[in-house]
Design a protein around this motif. Sequence first.
Motif, PDB file in Angstrom:
ATOM      1  N   TYR A 195     -12.419   9.346 -13.534  1.00  0.00           N
ATOM      2  CA  TYR A 195     -13.035   9.820 -12.291  1.00  0.00           C
ATOM      3  C   TYR A 195     -11.978  10.550 -11.457  1.00  0.00           C
ATOM      4  CZ  TYR A 195     -11.188   5.110 -11.610  1.00  0.00           C
ATOM      5  OH  TYR A 195     -10.414   3.981 -11.659  1.00  0.00           O
ATOM      6  N   GLU A 196     -12.418  11.233 -10.461  1.00  0.00           N
ATOM      7  CA  GLU A 196     -11.486  11.918  -9.571  1.00  0.00           C
ATOM      8  C   GLU A 196     -10.684  10.897  -8.778  1.00  0.00           C
ATOM      9  OE1 GLU A 196     -11.525  15.365  -6.067  1.00  0.00           O
ATOM     10  OE2 GLU A 196     -13.290  14.086  -6.376  1.00  0.00           O
ATOM     11  N   ILE A 197      -9.387  11.105  -8.706  1.00  0.00           N
ATOM     12  CA  ILE A 197      -8.560  10.216  -7.891  1.00  0.00           C
ATOM     13  C   ILE A 197      -7.640  11.044  -6.997  1.00  0.00           C
ATOM     14  CG2 ILE A 197      -8.544   8.513  -9.764  1.00  0.00           C
ATOM     15  CD1 ILE A 197      -5.459   8.982  -9.888  1.00  0.00           C
ATOM     16  N   GLN A 224       4.303   9.318  -0.939  1.00  0.00           N
ATOM     17  CA  GLN A 224       3.826  10.543  -0.310  1.00  0.00           C
ATOM     18  C   GLN A 224       2.312  10.602  -0.475  1.00  0.00           C
ATOM     19  OE1 GLN A 224       5.723  14.135  -1.637  1.00  0.00           O
ATOM     20  NE2 GLN A 224       4.239  15.476  -0.604  1.00  0.00           N
ATOM     21  N   LYS A 225       1.598  10.514   0.610  1.00  0.00           N
ATOM     22  CA  LYS A 225       0.145  10.397   0.572  1.00  0.00           C
ATOM     23  C   LYS A 225      -0.520  11.660   0.005  1.00  0.00           C
ATOM     24  CE  LYS A 225      -0.217   7.123   4.416  1.00  0.00           C
ATOM     25  NZ  LYS A 225      -0.809   6.857   5.755  1.00  0.00           N
ATOM     26  N   LYS A 226      -1.561  11.415  -0.798  1.00  0.00           N
ATOM     27  CA  LYS A 226      -2.391  12.471  -1.388  1.00  0.00           C
ATOM     28  C   LYS A 226      -1.580  13.467  -2.227  1.00  0.00           C
ATOM     29  CE  LYS A 226      -5.832  12.196   2.313  1.00  0.00           C
ATOM     30  NZ  LYS A 226      -6.608  12.956   3.341  1.00  0.00           N
ATOM     31  N   ALA A 227      -0.457  12.997  -2.757  1.00  0.00           N
ATOM     32  CA  ALA A 227       0.379  13.876  -3.578  1.00  0.00           C
ATOM     33  C   ALA A 227      -0.204  14.077  -4.973  1.00  0.00           C
ATOM     34  CB  ALA A 227       1.791  13.309  -3.685  1.00  0.00           C
ATOM     35  N   ILE A 228      -1.028  13.125  -5.420  1.00  0.00           N
ATOM     36  CA  ILE A 228      -1.623  13.197  -6.756  1.00  0.00           C
ATOM     37  C   ILE A 228      -3.122  13.407  -6.628  1.00  0.00           C
ATOM     38  CG2 ILE A 228      -1.931  12.038  -8.962  1.00  0.00           C
ATOM     39  CD1 ILE A 228       0.986  12.648  -8.274  1.00  0.00           C
ATOM     40  N   HIS A 229      -3.618  14.453  -7.273  1.00  0.00           N
ATOM     41  CA  HIS A 229      -5.058  14.729  -7.272  1.00  0.00           C
ATOM     42  C   HIS A 229      -5.479  15.047  -8.703  1.00  0.00           C
ATOM     43  CE1 HIS A 229      -8.695  17.124  -5.468  1.00  0.00           C
ATOM     44  NE2 HIS A 229      -9.061  16.097  -6.233  1.00  0.00           N
ATOM     45  N   LEU A 230      -6.284  14.152  -9.291  1.00  0.00           N
ATOM     46  CA  LEU A 230      -6.739  14.332 -10.667  1.00  0.00           C
ATOM     47  C   LEU A 230      -8.255  14.443 -10.712  1.00  0.00           C
ATOM     48  CD1 LEU A 230      -4.519  11.665 -12.504  1.00  0.00           C
ATOM     49  CD2 LEU A 230      -4.172  14.147 -12.427  1.00  0.00           C
ATOM     50  N   SER A 231      -8.736  15.342 -11.555  1.00  0.00           N
ATOM     51  CA  SER A 231     -10.172  15.476 -11.791  1.00  0.00           C
ATOM     52  C   SER A 231     -10.522  14.727 -13.063  1.00  0.00           C
ATOM     53  CB  SER A 231     -10.551  16.950 -11.937  1.00  0.00           C
ATOM     54  OG  SER A 231     -10.243  17.658 -10.754  1.00  0.00           O
ATOM     55  N   GLU A 239       4.295  11.116 -12.914  1.00  0.00           N
ATOM     56  CA  GLU A 239       3.736  10.726 -11.616  1.00  0.00           C
ATOM     57  C   GLU A 239       2.218  10.590 -11.686  1.00  0.00           C
ATOM     58  OE1 GLU A 239       4.933   9.759  -8.846  1.00  0.00           O
ATOM     59  OE2 GLU A 239       7.057  10.289  -8.841  1.00  0.00           O
ATOM     60  N   GLU A 240       1.574  11.489 -12.405  1.00  0.00           N
ATOM     61  CA  GLU A 240       0.114  11.436 -12.526  1.00  0.00           C
ATOM     62  C   GLU A 240      -0.327  10.216 -13.315  1.00  0.00           C
ATOM     63  OE1 GLU A 240      -0.712  16.288 -12.429  1.00  0.00           O
ATOM     64  OE2 GLU A 240      -0.368  15.235 -14.326  1.00  0.00           O
ATOM     65  N   ALA A 299      -2.601   4.741 -13.369  1.00  0.00           N
ATOM     66  CA  ALA A 299      -2.423   3.364 -13.809  1.00  0.00           C
ATOM     67  C   ALA A 299      -2.394   2.387 -12.633  1.00  0.00           C
ATOM     68  CB  ALA A 299      -1.129   3.232 -14.600  1.00  0.00           C
ATOM     69  N   ARG A 300      -1.912   2.841 -11.490  1.00  0.00           N
ATOM     70  CA  ARG A 300      -1.716   1.921 -10.384  1.00  0.00           C
ATOM     71  C   ARG A 300      -2.965   1.744  -9.527  1.00  0.00           C
ATOM     72  NH1 ARG A 300       2.038   5.588  -6.307  1.00  0.00           N
ATOM     73  NH2 ARG A 300       0.342   6.650  -5.240  1.00  0.00           N
ATOM     74  N   THR A 301      -3.838   2.770  -9.482  1.00  0.00           N
ATOM     75  CA  THR A 301      -4.952   2.718  -8.555  1.00  0.00           C
ATOM     76  C   THR A 301      -5.966   1.648  -8.933  1.00  0.00           C
ATOM     77  OG1 THR A 301      -6.598   4.038  -7.380  1.00  0.00           O
ATOM     78  CG2 THR A 301      -6.367   4.437  -9.748  1.00  0.00           C
ATOM     79  N   ARG A 302      -6.519   0.990  -7.940  1.00  0.00           N
ATOM     80  CA  ARG A 302      -7.640   0.076  -8.168  1.00  0.00           C
ATOM     81  C   ARG A 302      -8.636   0.117  -7.009  1.00  0.00           C
ATOM     82  NH1 ARG A 302      -4.969  -5.984  -7.722  1.00  0.00           N
ATOM     83  NH2 ARG A 302      -3.804  -5.686  -5.797  1.00  0.00           N
ATOM     84  N   LYS A 303      -8.434   1.099  -6.131  1.00  0.00           N
ATOM     85  CA  LYS A 303      -9.374   1.225  -5.024  1.00  0.00           C
ATOM     86  C   LYS A 303     -10.692   1.847  -5.475  1.00  0.00           C
ATOM     87  CE  LYS A 303      -7.636   5.694  -3.378  1.00  0.00           C
ATOM     88  NZ  LYS A 303      -6.968   6.393  -2.255  1.00  0.00           N
ATOM     89  N   TYR A 304     -10.706   2.427  -6.704  1.00  0.00           N
ATOM     90  CA  TYR A 304     -11.920   3.053  -7.214  1.00  0.00           C
ATOM     91  C   TYR A 304     -12.739   2.093  -8.072  1.00  0.00           C
ATOM     92  CZ  TYR A 304      -9.615   7.343  -5.724  1.00  0.00           C
ATOM     93  OH  TYR A 304      -8.980   8.325  -4.984  1.00  0.00           O
ATOM     94  N   ASP A 305     -12.136   1.002  -8.529  1.00  0.00           N
ATOM     95  CA  ASP A 305     -12.888   0.030  -9.322  1.00  0.00           C
ATOM     96  C   ASP A 305     -12.396  -1.381  -9.011  1.00  0.00           C
ATOM     97  OD1 ASP A 305     -10.446   0.334 -10.796  1.00  0.00           O
ATOM     98  OD2 ASP A 305     -11.419   1.750 -12.132  1.00  0.00           O
ATOM     99  N   SER A 306     -11.563  -1.958  -9.894  1.00  0.00           N
ATOM    100  CA  SER A 306     -11.122  -3.335  -9.674  1.00  0.00           C
ATOM    101  C   SER A 306      -9.779  -3.576 -10.345  1.00  0.00           C
ATOM    102  CB  SER A 306     -12.146  -4.331 -10.226  1.00  0.00           C
ATOM    103  OG  SER A 306     -12.177  -4.272 -11.645  1.00  0.00           O
ATOM    104  N   ASP A 307      -9.198  -4.739 -10.064  1.00  0.00           N
ATOM    105  CA  ASP A 307      -7.928  -5.106 -10.672  1.00  0.00           C
ATOM    106  C   ASP A 307      -8.077  -5.289 -12.176  1.00  0.00           C
ATOM    107  OD1 ASP A 307      -5.209  -5.646 -10.494  1.00  0.00           O
ATOM    108  OD2 ASP A 307      -5.522  -7.809 -10.372  1.00  0.00           O
ATOM    109  N   VAL A 308      -9.235  -5.782 -12.603  1.00  0.00           N
ATOM    110  CA  VAL A 308      -9.483  -5.971 -14.033  1.00  0.00           C
ATOM    111  C   VAL A 308      -9.571  -4.618 -14.731  1.00  0.00           C
ATOM    112  CG1 VAL A 308     -11.101  -6.853 -15.754  1.00  0.00           C
ATOM    113  CG2 VAL A 308     -10.626  -8.186 -13.693  1.00  0.00           C
TER     114      VAL A 308
END
Length: 327
Positions: free
Chosen positions: A178-180, A188-195, A204-205, A210-219
Amino acid sequence: MTKNKIFKKRYWIIGCIILVIILSVSGGYLTHLYIKTENMVNESQEEIIRESDKSQLRSEKVNPVQDNVSVLFLGIDTSEHRNYGEKSRTDAIILATFNKQDHSVKLLTIPRDTYVYVPEVNYNTKINHAHFYGGPKATLETVEEFLHIPVDYYVRMNFDAFVEVVDALDGVMFDVPYEIIESDSHDQKKAIHLSPGYQKLNGEEALALARTRKYDSDVDRGKRQQEMIKAIVSKATSLTSVLKLSNIVDSIGDNLTTNLSFQEIRGFISYGLDKEINIDTLNFKGSGIYMDGAWFYKVEEESRKQIQQELNMHLNLSMNFAKQLLV
């Protein structure tokens, strides 16, 4: 601070750590690379004090050359701008078991917020707190207590190495779900934008995904980390990456600590030389709960027992034997 903001600050993936075991020895026939790898490992050694220099769940010390063994991979943030140092909490915990007979590897991701008993402090809390209280040894003992699985070795690495390893490989191909929009490793905020879509990711991408979990969950985050590990190992073991191994060793360098000796790491060479490495991923079933104003991940007991049994079988151990040693 909101839950999403807290999540945004928690990141790491362990893919590059697997490389130090599976990959670095596979190019050991090159003299200069062999020596460089040996020096890197020797400088990175950090023993943990255990009775008889082995897990309490082992009757005798094991050797990767001939035995099935387990390795606990710890990802931490020790960057200077965070100033955590040795008091970092683990942002990723993966327990890997290695079976010599079929050259297979099982990877179990343990969510960082998993509610467990931490022997170091004698009470229950999030598993990622164990490293803060007592480093790798406390985390290792916590995992053994939770799963009754012997943890023979540990490898700890910070996220700088991950970024550098992926870049040393000239990126990895990955299907972005998904887009992140995320911060980079320097916050640095909003430095990475992936489609969304299958694409090449730089260090970095790859870290941001790998680090984000605000779009789904820790699992789900843990599952992405496992898939990222497979992508990195696939790229690193390809013929096109042979000449990049020296750069990979340089990337790992100062960012690694382990109780594995170079001779023990050489025991994993059969996995690195097997072109059909069987990497099986495991994940707990559970749910999030709030207790005392904090969010925890509670593993279902049946799921814990099922995975415990599967890992014991992979190590060719008896569950009853492990329980007897704990008494």
